[in-house]
Scaffold this active site. Structure first.
Site, PDB file in Angstrom:
ATOM      1  N   LYS A 191       0.826  -1.203   0.000  1.00 12.83           N
ATOM      2  CA  LYS A 191       0.000   0.000   0.000  1.00 12.83           C
ATOM      3  C   LYS A 191       0.861   1.254   0.000  1.00 12.83           C
ATOM      4  O   LYS A 191       0.525   2.246  -0.652  1.00 12.83           O
ATOM      5  CB  LYS A 191      -0.955   0.018   1.193  1.00 12.83           C
ATOM      6  N   GLU A 208      -5.720   9.154  -5.273  1.00 17.21           N
ATOM      7  CA  GLU A 208      -6.586   8.243  -6.018  1.00 17.21           C
ATOM      8  C   GLU A 208      -7.014   8.800  -7.371  1.00 17.21           C
ATOM      9  O   GLU A 208      -8.173   8.706  -7.762  1.00 17.21           O
ATOM     10  CB  GLU A 208      -7.819   7.896  -5.175  1.00 17.21           C
ATOM     11  N   ARG A 231      -3.929   4.168  -7.590  1.00 16.81           N
ATOM     12  CA  ARG A 231      -4.481   3.873  -6.272  1.00 16.81           C
ATOM     13  C   ARG A 231      -5.918   3.360  -6.354  1.00 16.81           C
ATOM     14  O   ARG A 231      -6.419   2.715  -5.425  1.00 16.81           O
ATOM     15  CB  ARG A 231      -4.406   5.106  -5.372  1.00 16.81           C
ATOM     16  N   HIS A 291     -14.692  -3.309  -3.231  1.00 12.24           N
ATOM     17  CA  HIS A 291     -15.439  -2.288  -2.514  1.00 12.24           C
ATOM     18  C   HIS A 291     -16.682  -1.803  -3.257  1.00 12.24           C
ATOM     19  O   HIS A 291     -17.573  -1.224  -2.639  1.00 12.24           O
ATOM     20  CB  HIS A 291     -14.534  -1.086  -2.193  1.00 12.24           C
TER      21      HIS A 291
END
Length: 368
Positions: free
Chosen positions: A227, A237, A241, A248
């Site tokens: 990460k 993001e 990323r 999700h």
């Protein structure tokens, strides 16, 4: 002690991973902050277990400690509790040179971080994650936020912590649901990174399921290193990323539709990973081999099958309002092979057909 360095455009910091770090928390914080006052934010459950140790360590290091304790659970990660916390900080007279310490799982880390990002337009905070999921994922990378009725984490900000202190000893008090939630995120990181990472988790699957110390410590370190690499490339993001959203899209929709806290976050993400792998297997150049491999690993780690009644229309609505959607178009992170993934929208007919099959199996309590 394992130290993983995270370097981003806005801040660089260390993630410390070892047993017994909570006792020395004050010294760790004193090395990175010259604050005099600390707001120790935690929930009732975690504070009862570890609050006195954290408070005494911080006090012994010379900090004035003020406690802000909230009810446990995802239901507390909302606008109202964030507002109450901000009002408490103001009532205590906190200023920009003061510090927030988040002691808890992902809910506390997200909420405390959001308050740190918004109070006086930003004050420093330290993450002290107490769940496996928070140690491998949510405490690292600077995402903070609270849930809105329309969706999970729809109000938020990016603020990198000053330090992350991950004491693996506290993981011994986790429930089985909390434990497997963290394991789902460990699998996610392994699937995204490489064949070597995924193979390592497969080899340690039984040890991780029974919470073996060595395997757990190494799995946390591997996940955090991966990460850290991703966040260093893409802090906010806007590119690579986005891969960390694997699982999700459906996972957040499940939490929204069923009610926050009904399904543990990691369990919902695990189900989302299963669904995403099935979707990925429908793409040209893909096969069911990787899907079956991921299924076997999730099963071996004890990720439970979901048996809740769900409505596809409600899932669709929740996905379209998720922050990962663009203009109401749902984007999926689709794993193809270890270390190989793509982000794209799926043809409506294919998605509808796969969701219908998934919902039918879920409602019947079969799933797989």
């Amino acid at each position: 002690m394992i130290t993983v360095h995270v370097s981003t455009a806005s801040r660089s910091y260390d993630v410390l991973i070892d047993e017994g770090l909570l006792v020395g928390l004050g010294g760790c914080v004193a090395e990175v902050s010259d604050a005099q006052r600390i707001a120790l934010i935690s929930d009732e459950t975690v504070y009862d277990l570890y609050g006195s140790v954290a408070r005494e360590s911080l006090s012994a290091a010379g900090f004035e400690v003020n406690e802000i304790i909230i009810p446990p659970g995802e239901a507390s990660k909302n606008w109202a509790v964030a507002g109450q916390t901000l009002e408490r900080l103001a009532g205590l007279g906190f200023g920009r040179r003061d510090l927030i310490v988040a002691l808890g799982g992902g809910v506390i880390g997200d909420l405390a971080g959001f308050c740190a990002a918004t109070y006086m337009r930003g004050i420093d905070f330290v993450q002290v994650p107490t769940t496996l999921l928070a140690q491998v994922d949510s405490s690292v990378g600077g995402k903070t936020g609270v849930d809105l009725k329309a969706g999970k984490n729809l109000a938020g900000a990016f603020l990198q912590p000053l330090l992350v202190v991950a004491d693996t000893a506290v993981l011994g008090t986790l429930t089985d649901d909390d434990w497997v939630s963290g394991l789902a995120e460990i699998v996610k990181m392994a699937v995204l990174e490489s064949e070597d990472h995924l193979h390592a988790i497969e080899c340690d699957a039984e040890a991780l399921r029974v919470r073996e110390i060595r395997a757990t410590r190494e799995a946390i370190a591997r996940a955090v290193r991966f990460k850290a690499e991703v966040v260093a490339q893409d802090e906010k993001e806007s590119g690579v990323r986005e891969c960390l959203n694997l699982g999700h899209t459906l996972g957040h929709a499940l939490e929204n539709v069923l009610g926050y806290g009904v399904v543990p976050h990691g369990v919902a993400v695990g189900e989302g990973m299963r669904f995403a792998a099935r979707l990925g297997a429908t793409l040209p150049g893909s096969s069911l081999e990787f899907y079956a491999r991921q299924e076997s690993l999730l099963d071996a780690l004890g990720l439970p099958a979901l048996t809740y009644e769900v409505d596809v229309a409600d899932i669709h609505t929740a996905m379209r309002s998720d922050k990962k959607a663009r203009g109401g178009v749902v984007r999926w992170v689709l794993p193809i092979a270890p270390g190989v993934w793509r982000v794209e929208s799926i043809d409506g007919d294919i998605l509808d057909a796969e969701l219908a099959k998934w919902a039918t199996a879920t409602n019947e309590g079969l799933m797989r």
